[in-house]
Design a protein around this motif. Sequence first.
Motif, mmCIF file in Angstrom:
data_model
loop_
_atom_site.group_PDB
_atom_site.id
_atom_site.type_symbol
_atom_site.label_atom_id
_atom_site.label_comp_id
_atom_site.label_asym_id
_atom_site.label_seq_id
_atom_site.Cartn_x
_atom_site.Cartn_y
_atom_site.Cartn_z
ATOM 1 N N CYS A 199 0.845 -1.196 0.000
ATOM 2 C CA CYS A 199 0.000 0.000 0.000
ATOM 3 C C CYS A 199 0.877 1.242 0.000
ATOM 4 C CB CYS A 199 -0.910 -0.032 1.233
ATOM 5 S SG CYS A 199 -1.714 1.529 1.574
ATOM 6 N N LEU A 200 0.420 2.266 -0.706
ATOM 7 C CA LEU A 200 1.057 3.584 -0.670
ATOM 8 C C LEU A 200 0.053 4.588 -0.114
ATOM 9 C CD1 LEU A 200 2.910 3.788 -4.123
ATOM 10 C CD2 LEU A 200 3.945 3.473 -1.866
ATOM 11 N N GLU A 201 0.505 5.378 0.852
ATOM 12 C CA GLU A 201 -0.333 6.437 1.413
ATOM 13 C C GLU A 201 0.087 7.765 0.795
ATOM 14 O OE1 GLU A 201 0.428 6.081 5.561
ATOM 15 O OE2 GLU A 201 -0.906 4.347 5.836
ATOM 16 N N ALA A 202 -0.873 8.487 0.232
ATOM 17 C CA ALA A 202 -0.587 9.778 -0.395
ATOM 18 C C ALA A 202 -0.724 10.879 0.657
ATOM 19 C CB ALA A 202 -1.549 10.034 -1.552
ATOM 20 N N ILE A 203 0.399 11.589 0.919
ATOM 21 C CA ILE A 203 0.438 12.604 1.972
ATOM 22 C C ILE A 203 0.782 13.956 1.355
ATOM 23 C CG2 ILE A 203 1.591 13.310 4.118
ATOM 24 C CD1 ILE A 203 2.321 10.208 4.345
ATOM 25 N N THR A 211 -5.286 6.367 0.251
ATOM 26 C CA THR A 211 -4.613 5.097 0.521
ATOM 27 C C THR A 211 -4.759 4.239 -0.729
ATOM 28 O OG1 THR A 211 -5.198 5.259 2.856
ATOM 29 C CG2 THR A 211 -4.504 3.117 2.062
ATOM 30 N N LEU A 212 -3.637 3.841 -1.307
ATOM 31 C CA LEU A 212 -3.641 3.053 -2.541
ATOM 32 C C LEU A 212 -3.203 1.631 -2.202
ATOM 33 C CD1 LEU A 212 -1.790 5.687 -4.780
ATOM 34 C CD2 LEU A 212 -4.235 5.586 -4.202
ATOM 35 N N VAL A 213 -4.171 0.745 -2.125
ATOM 36 C CA VAL A 213 -3.895 -0.645 -1.746
ATOM 37 C C VAL A 213 -3.855 -1.517 -2.995
ATOM 38 C CG1 VAL A 213 -4.716 -2.647 -0.450
ATOM 39 C CG2 VAL A 213 -5.004 -0.346 0.497
ATOM 40 N N PHE A 214 -2.852 -2.377 -3.053
ATOM 41 C CA PHE A 214 -2.721 -3.326 -4.170
ATOM 42 C C PHE A 214 -2.967 -4.720 -3.600
ATOM 43 C CE2 PHE A 214 0.139 0.330 -4.818
ATOM 44 C CZ PHE A 214 -0.567 0.934 -5.837
ATOM 45 N N MET A 215 -4.239 -5.074 -3.565
ATOM 46 C CA MET A 215 -4.673 -6.284 -2.878
ATOM 47 C C MET A 215 -4.373 -7.515 -3.730
ATOM 48 S SD MET A 215 -8.536 -7.316 -1.696
ATOM 49 C CE MET A 215 -8.843 -5.804 -0.822
ATOM 50 N N ASN A 216 -3.381 -8.264 -3.298
ATOM 51 C CA ASN A 216 -3.027 -9.479 -4.044
ATOM 52 C C ASN A 216 -2.775 -10.672 -3.134
ATOM 53 O OD1 ASN A 216 -0.651 -8.632 -2.903
ATOM 54 N ND2 ASN A 216 0.492 -8.432 -4.818
ATOM 55 N N LEU A 217 -3.195 -10.566 -1.870
ATOM 56 C CA LEU A 217 -2.980 -11.639 -0.901
ATOM 57 C C LEU A 217 -4.295 -12.030 -0.235
ATOM 58 C CD1 LEU A 217 0.174 -10.166 0.912
ATOM 59 C CD2 LEU A 217 0.155 -11.820 -0.965
ATOM 60 N N VAL A 218 -4.408 -13.292 0.127
ATOM 61 C CA VAL A 218 -5.554 -13.779 0.863
ATOM 62 C C VAL A 218 -5.055 -14.522 2.093
ATOM 63 C CG1 VAL A 218 -5.682 -15.967 -0.429
ATOM 64 C CG2 VAL A 218 -7.732 -15.064 0.708
#
Length: 906
Positions: A199-203, A211-218
């Motif tokens: 994830c990258l948080e834009a500040i 919040t940019l989440v790259f969901m690739n896990l379970v």
Amino acid sequence: MLEEEYLDIAFLKETGFVRKRCPLCGKHFWTLDEDREICGDPPCDSYKFIGNPIFKKKFSLYEMREFYLRFFEERGHERVKRYPVIARWRDDIYLTIASIADFQPFVTSGVTPPPANPLTISQPCIRMDDLDSVGRTGRHLTLFEMMAHHAFNYPERQIYWKSETVEYCTELLKELGVKVEDVVYKEEPWAGGGNAGPCLEAIVGGIELATLVFMNLVEDPSGEILVKGSRYRRMENYIVDTGYGLERFVWASKGTPTVYDAIFPDVISKIVENSSVHRDREVERIIAESSKMAGVMGELDGERLLKLRVDLSKKIGIDVSELESILIPMEKVYALADHTRAILFMLGDGLVPSNAGAGYLARLMIRRSLRLSEEIEFELDLFDLVELHRMILKEFEFEVPLETIHEILELERRRYRATIQRGMSLVERRIVRKRKIEKDDLIEFYDSHGIPPEIVVKIARERGLDVEIPRDFYAELANRHIRVERKPEEKVLKGSYPKTEKLYYEDPKLFKFKARVLGVEGDKVVLDRTAFYPESGGQDCDVGFFVVNGSKIGVLGVYEEDGVVYHVIEGKLRVGDEVEGFVDAERRLRHMRHHSATHLLLYALRSIYGSHVWQAGARKEFGKARLDVTHYKKPSDEEVREIERFVNSEIFANKPIGWEWIDRVEAERRYGFRLYQGGVPPGREIRVVRVGDDVQACGGTHCSSTGEIGFFKIVRVESIQDGVIRFEFTAGESALDYVQNFEKIVRDASSILRVEPSKLPRTVERFFEEWKERGKEIERLRKELAKVKAERLIECAEEFDSIKVVADVTDAEIQEMVKVAEELVKKGCVGILMNPHGKVVTFSGTNVDARDLMKEVGKRIKGSGGGRREIARGAGQMSLSRDELMNIVFEFLARYEGNRIRSKEG
């Protein structure tokens, strides 16, 4: 292992972003500013935007939301309508806590496709984890809108992934007027809802905007990737899950002291104008300084909160007590403004306050708001604020009208007042008994009795006890109820079998069939196909029998596990046997009528009362059925008759009943989440049943038309808990049985009273009035008799130091003995009355305590008792004579007198 995920984001490298490590928090971040050393994320840095907006113009909530959604629509994303804040499509959480929650678990797991791909949405969310911080930090909200864009990628089709996501975010911020050099992307792994990913948080300006989440896990216990204490494995599909805080964007565009001042200034003004709270420019300046410091400090509880107060008081040059007199009232104003907006969404989306489940969370918000109103002496009703929020948020649609919300809030206000009145004595008794109040006491007082901790603390302090409300108290209460409690299901079948062909769906009136035995486990039998309906959805299972080689084997119960139906039998079968099954037709037909009637009853209740009515439980049996629904008050007798008329009119209209398997996304698009009245079925396709005009996802068996139900009768209505009403009813033959039995009762009563049934009510009323009058006369005669008996006993009384002592063994029952004792007390006597059954009454018309005398009697008769100072009653294992009773009294009085004399001398 996630570290490598950040290194292949082409956009960052191509644009000139460099990766650095923050010396304060140790986290990596990306920036175009080569001179930047720290990540800029509080507590590593402070808010720079307060008094210094970071966007090129000020936005309202509506303007910012539209700007965002149109930005992504112009870039190929389809706008999706918001989901309710009550997560009806989930069976694990009550409230919608993020935009991705709209698509868990079926879309994220790949079971069903998304409603659009890619899509953009602005989803109202409710989180109660930081309930105690709302109003205090300047940034925490209970309800917030998560603007988002999502892309669902599959092995065979990729929409876009990390690089494009970061590029979209950067481009959006640029269009808002932010210099790219001021944007920081901080690396922070994310986990939630059973998924995880980098994830990258834009500040910007010290505030996290996206919040940019790259969901690739379970989540997987045997997974090789560890994220925040849990193990995960890679998913085949991978999802862009972003969250842009609408309220934070508006706050950043205005640079106000708090987020609350930015997003609902009109509500805050209304609260201040109608309360004891004072606000001016100096107050706003102090609040702005407090928000800046709070942003750096993170959580604000206990010592951290005290440190903030001390540091701030030094900075602005006033003492802590004066500072708190300025800040605390405004913090309560902010919290009240936030809470009433959340209440609007909760009640507007159909949540009914109660003491359990999701309703508990709504009641918690309402009662905390009522308490805040009292503390700032707010002169208006909560509804006035809810109504104002509704006017501001005119672009939103809600299921429940304002009139119903007003009625619910008024009822909750009355219940709250009654709870406080009842609870104060309860708290005082606890203080007397324990001489302390602990955290568990505060939780029990609220959860079991509805008494807010502030009331408990106030009473305790008035009694000289030093009690504090624990940190995060309300958040802890909420977190105890935020998730659905589910017991883990134990596997019953040990073997592995193909899913059973369910013949009862093809023809619910199929009562005879042939099948082959696939498995036998003790008394459990699995067939390749069956017409026996397993217990499910509150509908009782079928029973019947199998015939094998001329032998009859009873089927006692039928159940389902992972699509496999197994039958509990009385007898023996072998794998490979060919069986002929016979379903008990009458039982099945009764279940069908009750199940179809359940749908009609729910449809009637929602039509009459409104969309806040939701199924909270159901049971369909052979002789009766019940339906539990969410509703805020018990219906009147006339309303019950209206409900019966409504259901029976649907039955008499003989409307068709049908069902079909529909793709989940299509079903939700057509009918909304009202489909899930009876729970959330698994799978991509769901069985949708239409009973007349009612539509639900349902796996039960039903009639072919409403006319087959025959007749419907409600037999009982009761409130099983606040906010949940139970309707017990019958249909078809069961309803006929009920009516005939009721008629027999009426005929028998009429025969006994020798009147026509039509005259029964007036006759019963007359008998009842006569019975009451006779009862009064009997009571008067008993009192007269007691006076006579008392006078006779006084004539035989003995004296101890001028005290008349009475003792007697009588055949009277204890109630009669008590009445005699009452008369003897009036005459100043002391003594004991006893009957041969060991029942005893002690009494005292002096300063001697009858309860102490009872203890003495109890020692002699192996018994005990209790009561008032004047009269006590008890029982023992033996009976005494009059002389023995008299001796007990004299010995007792002698000891009492001796103790009294010694006390005086001392």
